[in-house]
Scaffold this motif. Structure first.
Motif, PDB file in Angstrom:
ATOM      1  N   ASN A   1       0.890  -1.268  -0.207  1.00 24.33           N
ATOM      2  CA  ASN A   1       0.026  -0.112  -0.094  1.00 24.33           C
ATOM      3  C   ASN A   1       0.869   1.117  -0.121  1.00 24.33           C
ATOM      4  O   ASN A   1       1.894   1.372   0.777  1.00 24.33           O
ATOM      5  CB  ASN A   1      -0.886   0.029   1.206  1.00 24.33           C
ATOM      6  N   ALA A   2       0.612   2.228  -1.010  1.00 18.15           N
ATOM      7  CA  ALA A   2       1.559   3.360  -0.959  1.00 18.15           C
ATOM      8  C   ALA A   2       1.437   4.272   0.207  1.00 18.15           C
ATOM      9  O   ALA A   2       2.371   4.820   0.364  1.00 18.15           O
ATOM     10  CB  ALA A   2       1.003   4.354  -2.148  1.00 18.15           C
ATOM     11  N   ALA A   3       0.481   4.144   0.899  1.00 19.88           N
ATOM     12  CA  ALA A   3       0.342   4.856   1.962  1.00 19.88           C
ATOM     13  C   ALA A   3       1.240   4.491   3.472  1.00 19.88           C
ATOM     14  O   ALA A   3       1.909   5.455   4.014  1.00 19.88           O
ATOM     15  CB  ALA A   3      -1.205   4.952   2.852  1.00 19.88           C
ATOM     16  N   PHE A   4       1.585   3.187   3.158  1.00 22.52           N
ATOM     17  CA  PHE A   4       2.441   2.583   4.329  1.00 22.52           C
ATOM     18  C   PHE A   4       3.955   2.835   3.780  1.00 22.52           C
ATOM     19  O   PHE A   4       4.734   3.075   4.690  1.00 22.52           O
ATOM     20  CB  PHE A   4       2.319   1.059   4.486  1.00 22.52           C
ATOM     21  N   MET A   5       4.036   2.923   2.433  1.00 25.46           N
ATOM     22  CA  MET A   5       5.397   3.092   1.986  1.00 25.46           C
ATOM     23  C   MET A   5       5.860   4.661   1.858  1.00 25.46           C
ATOM     24  O   MET A   5       7.008   4.968   1.404  1.00 25.46           O
ATOM     25  CB  MET A   5       5.507   2.387   0.605  1.00 25.46           C
ATOM     26  N   ALA A   6       5.075   5.645   2.086  1.00 19.09           N
ATOM     27  CA  ALA A   6       5.379   7.059   1.777  1.00 19.09           C
ATOM     28  C   ALA A   6       6.475   7.390   3.030  1.00 19.09           C
ATOM     29  O   ALA A   6       6.012   7.135   4.318  1.00 19.09           O
ATOM     30  CB  ALA A   6       4.238   7.885   1.679  1.00 19.09           C
TER      31      ALA A   6
END
Length: 138
Positions: A60-65
């Motif tokens: 998930n992009a939100a976790f990787m930002a």
């Protein structure tokens, strides 16, 4: 006399069971014909589809930002921006390096001076960790 009665019983022929009368089949009337029975619908047989290769799971992009960490949390994980997943990994590395997991209940984390500032209490559950980290990142 007893012998005579027995002999009379043996001598008397047994009556044959009456035969049932056999009915002759009457000729069928041509006026009404029974409708042929419909066959039951056949169930569709599923053909084995060729197996697809399992797609790699995308994070998930939100976790990787990358997120900026608070100064209190920066003492434990470092001051540069990190993804949430990396922050959690670094906290666990710190916990294992310093032996802060409770010996009896491994789910609990005993806080030292640095972690007590982050957690706000002397002991937290490992399930609370993500919520506590969320308060310290922006």
């Amino acid at each position: 006399m007893a012998k005579a009665k027995k002999a009379a019983k043996k001598a008397a022929p047994k009556k044959a069971a009456p035969k049932k009368a056999v009915k002759k089949a009457a000729p069928k009337k041509a006026a009404k014909k029974a409708a042929p029975k419909k066959a039951a619908p056949k169930k569709a047989v599923k053909k084995a589809a060729p197996k697809k290769k399992a797609a790699k799971r995308k994070p998930n992009a939100a976790f990787m930002a990358p997120k900026n960490v608070s100064p209190v949390l920066a003492e434990v994980v470092g001051s540069k921006p990190l993804a949430r997943t990396e922050i959690v990994k670094k906290i666990w590395d710190y916990i294992k390096k310093n032996g802060l997991q409770d010996k009896k209940n491994r789910r609990m984390i005993n806080a030292d001076a640095k972690l007590k500032a982050v957690f706000g209490k002397p002991q937290v559950s490992m399930f609370e960790l993500a919520g506590i980290i969320n308060k310290h990142v922006k």
